[in-house]
Motif scaffolding. Structure first.
Motif, PDB file in Angstrom:
ATOM      1  N   UNK A 184      -9.883   0.383  -1.674  1.00 48.07           N
ATOM      2  CA  UNK A 184     -10.058  -0.819  -0.831  1.00 48.07           C
ATOM      3  C   UNK A 184      -8.735  -1.305  -0.243  1.00 48.07           C
ATOM      4  N   UNK A 185      -8.213  -0.551   0.717  1.00 52.80           N
ATOM      5  CA  UNK A 185      -6.927  -0.871   1.327  1.00 52.80           C
ATOM      6  C   UNK A 185      -7.158  -1.558   2.666  1.00 52.80           C
ATOM      7  N   UNK A 186      -6.480  -2.672   2.868  1.00 54.46           N
ATOM      8  CA  UNK A 186      -6.521  -3.371   4.157  1.00 54.46           C
ATOM      9  C   UNK A 186      -5.119  -3.368   4.755  1.00 54.46           C
ATOM     10  N   UNK A 187      -4.999  -2.808   5.944  1.00 52.20           N
ATOM     11  CA  UNK A 187      -3.710  -2.743   6.617  1.00 52.20           C
ATOM     12  C   UNK A 187      -3.537  -3.926   7.569  1.00 52.20           C
ATOM     13  N   UNK A 188      -2.312  -4.063   8.093  1.00 54.66           N
ATOM     14  CA  UNK A 188      -1.946  -5.183   8.961  1.00 54.66           C
ATOM     15  C   UNK A 188      -2.267  -6.519   8.294  1.00 54.66           C
ATOM     16  N   UNK A 189      -2.049  -6.551   7.000  1.00 51.76           N
ATOM     17  CA  UNK A 189      -2.325  -7.765   6.223  1.00 51.76           C
ATOM     18  C   UNK A 189      -1.069  -8.116   5.434  1.00 51.76           C
ATOM     19  N   UNK A 210       0.807  -1.214   0.000  1.00 53.52           N
ATOM     20  CA  UNK A 210       0.000   0.000   0.000  1.00 53.52           C
ATOM     21  C   UNK A 210       0.839   1.263   0.000  1.00 53.52           C
ATOM     22  N   UNK A 211       1.946   1.230  -0.710  1.00 55.59           N
ATOM     23  CA  UNK A 211       2.741   2.437  -0.897  1.00 55.59           C
ATOM     24  C   UNK A 211       2.257   3.196  -2.115  1.00 55.59           C
ATOM     25  N   UNK A 236      -5.906   2.927  -7.725  1.00 50.75           N
ATOM     26  CA  UNK A 236      -6.672   4.054  -8.292  1.00 50.75           C
ATOM     27  C   UNK A 236      -7.173   3.724  -9.694  1.00 50.75           C
ATOM     28  N   UNK A 237      -6.289   3.193 -10.535  1.00 53.64           N
ATOM     29  CA  UNK A 237      -6.686   2.896 -11.910  1.00 53.64           C
ATOM     30  C   UNK A 237      -7.614   1.678 -11.982  1.00 53.64           C
ATOM     31  N   UNK A 238      -7.405   0.702 -11.116  1.00 58.14           N
ATOM     32  CA  UNK A 238      -8.335  -0.423 -11.071  1.00 58.14           C
ATOM     33  C   UNK A 238      -9.728   0.047 -10.666  1.00 58.14           C
ATOM     34  N   UNK A 239      -9.783   0.955  -9.715  1.00 58.90           N
ATOM     35  CA  UNK A 239     -11.076   1.519  -9.288  1.00 58.90           C
ATOM     36  C   UNK A 239     -11.725   2.276 -10.426  1.00 58.90           C
ATOM     37  N   UNK A 240     -10.936   3.061 -11.158  1.00 60.73           N
ATOM     38  CA  UNK A 240     -11.473   3.801 -12.312  1.00 60.73           C
ATOM     39  C   UNK A 240     -12.108   2.883 -13.335  1.00 60.73           C
ATOM     40  N   UNK A 241     -11.553   1.666 -13.446  1.00 62.53           N
ATOM     41  CA  UNK A 241     -12.069   0.700 -14.425  1.00 62.53           C
ATOM     42  C   UNK A 241     -13.037  -0.296 -13.792  1.00 62.53           C
ATOM     43  N   UNK A 242     -13.478  -0.006 -12.558  1.00 65.31           N
ATOM     44  CA  UNK A 242     -14.477  -0.836 -11.861  1.00 65.31           C
ATOM     45  C   UNK A 242     -14.041  -2.297 -11.765  1.00 65.31           C
ATOM     46  N   UNK A 243     -12.752  -2.512 -11.520  1.00 61.31           N
ATOM     47  CA  UNK A 243     -12.224  -3.868 -11.375  1.00 61.31           C
ATOM     48  C   UNK A 243     -12.167  -4.219  -9.890  1.00 61.31           C
ATOM     49  N   UNK A 249     -11.033  -5.494  -6.560  1.00 59.02           N
ATOM     50  CA  UNK A 249      -9.671  -5.769  -6.087  1.00 59.02           C
ATOM     51  C   UNK A 249      -9.539  -5.386  -4.617  1.00 59.02           C
ATOM     52  N   UNK A 250      -8.393  -5.742  -4.035  1.00 60.42           N
ATOM     53  CA  UNK A 250      -8.067  -5.352  -2.671  1.00 60.42           C
ATOM     54  C   UNK A 250      -6.570  -5.093  -2.591  1.00 60.42           C
ATOM     55  N   UNK A 251      -6.197  -4.098  -1.798  1.00 56.94           N
ATOM     56  CA  UNK A 251      -4.791  -3.785  -1.543  1.00 56.94           C
ATOM     57  C   UNK A 251      -4.440  -4.308  -0.156  1.00 56.94           C
ATOM     58  N   UNK A 252      -3.413  -5.136  -0.068  1.00 59.65           N
ATOM     59  CA  UNK A 252      -2.974  -5.705   1.210  1.00 59.65           C
ATOM     60  C   UNK A 252      -1.670  -5.040   1.623  1.00 59.65           C
ATOM     61  N   UNK A 253      -1.696  -4.330   2.747  1.00 58.21           N
ATOM     62  CA  UNK A 253      -0.532  -3.611   3.266  1.00 58.21           C
ATOM     63  C   UNK A 253      -0.179  -4.167   4.637  1.00 58.21           C
TER      64      UNK A 253
END
Length: 349
Positions: A93-98, A12-13, A21-28, A30-34
């Motif tokens: 859709x960012x999830x931290x401590x993951x 999540x850097x 951001x671009x995946x969201x723009x294209x309605x894909x 997804x999840x970001x694991x940080x």
């Protein structure tokens, strides 16, 4: 049932958030694991307090965030970078401590199974690894030979002069981080010894424009690896330059004028004695030559295009060459109680 998403972004850097951001723009889906408590952990926790980007705002924009329109040629301090990345992350859709512990293919359907440190399993059609290659601070093996009373920090954990023990400081490495930290230290009143390397120098501004403006205008940022002097050139040290104080030139010759003791590269340590290579003047010449080549390239570009740009002569400083070349440094005699390793990062598998 194992949850399924189209794409898992690991990290999540700034890179991972930009991908999201671009995946969201294209309605894909997804999840970001940080793995850290909050996104942008490297910017938040692995930069010194006064850290400022060396690239102007017009060149440093994060997709999906508007900022810097009132000062496009200014330079963002660390807290501003973090604030903009936080603003972006709140909409994603960012999830931290993951922390991702394992990624493997699942059967023959082309999907991946991703496992986290919390024991969760996620299935995804795509995985984007946005963790960066170089994350582990690189400290030379000879650091182990320094006396135990010397406080040692890598630039990754250096924050400000108050963090150090009373006494002088040896900064090892003179690319961007080392040069900027050395400047901050001697301007704070510390006696500084700087072990130099072969990093070049670029003036912050020349003929009315920022150096990065000229590089962009002349197509330097569009070059492919095949167009570089060698494939290794893309890993060479960044030139001396700074975005602090509104952006200014960093010149090792000026450091010498201001009282910094310049040294060659470290060769070994025996007790309180640090052995040095005799390459100081070669290193200074390399930095001067890089600036001269930049000036020549800009002047040629201005002449060939006929653009209007006021002529300028940069100051010619020589104080570094006036310093004798030391082959040994007695830490105790010099009053050195701190060593900062500005020696870059190693690849993290």
């Amino acid at each position: 049932m194992t949850p399924f998403v189209n794409t898992v972004v690991v990290g999540g850097g700034q890179a991972g958030l930009a991908v999201s951001h671009y995946l969201t723009d294209h309605a894909i889906n997804h999840v970001v694991l940080e793995q850290a408590d909050r996104p942008a952990d490297a910017w938040r926790n692995r930069r010194w307090d006064s850290f400022t980007l060396n690239t102007p705002r017009w060149q440093s924009r994060v997709p999906g965030v508007r900022y810097g329109d009132d000062d496009p040629d200014g330079f963002m301090p660390k807290h501003e970078v973090v604030a903009h990345l936080d603003e972006l992350a709140r909409r994603l859709p960012v999830r931290t401590r993951a922390r991702v512990t394992n990624i493997r293919r699942y059967g023959g359907n082309g999907c991946y199974v991703i496992k986290t440190s919390e024991g969760e399993t996620i299935s995804a059609r795509n995985v984007v690894v946005a963790t960066g290659l170089y994350q582990s601070p690189k400290i030379p093996a000879l650091a182990q030979d320094l006396p135990s009373h010397i406080k040692q920090l890598h630039s990754d954990t250096y924050r400000n002069p108050d963090q150090l023990l009373p006494g002088a400081v040896l900064v090892v490495g003179s690319a961007q981080s080392g040069a900027q930290i050395a400047e901050e230290l001697y301007e704070s009143g510390r006696k500084v010894y700087l072990a130099t390397g072969r990093a070049g120098r670029t003036p912050r501004r020349y003929r009315g424009k920022d150096a990065n403006w000229w590089f962009a205008r002349m197509g330097q940022y569009d070059r492919k690896v095949s167009e570089l002097p060698s494939p290794k050139a893309k890993f060479s040290g960044k030139p001396h330059i700074s975005g602090t104080k509104g952006g200014h030139t960093i010149n090792l010759q000026q450091f010498a004028r201001d009282g910094v003791t310049l040294l060659g590269r470290l060769a070994g340590v025996e007790g309180d004695i640090v052995r040095l290579k005799g390459d100081l003047h070669d290193n200074l010449a390399t930095a001067d030559r890089a600036e001269a080549e930049f000036v020549k390239a800009v002047d040629s570009y201005v002449a060939s295009t006929g653009m209007s740009a006021p002529a300028e002569a940069l100051p010619l400083l020589r104080e570094g060459f006036d310093q004798g070349i030391l082959t040994e440094l007695d830490l105790a005699a010099a009053g050195i109680t701190n060593v900062i390793w500005a020696t870059g990062y190693d690849w993290t598998p």
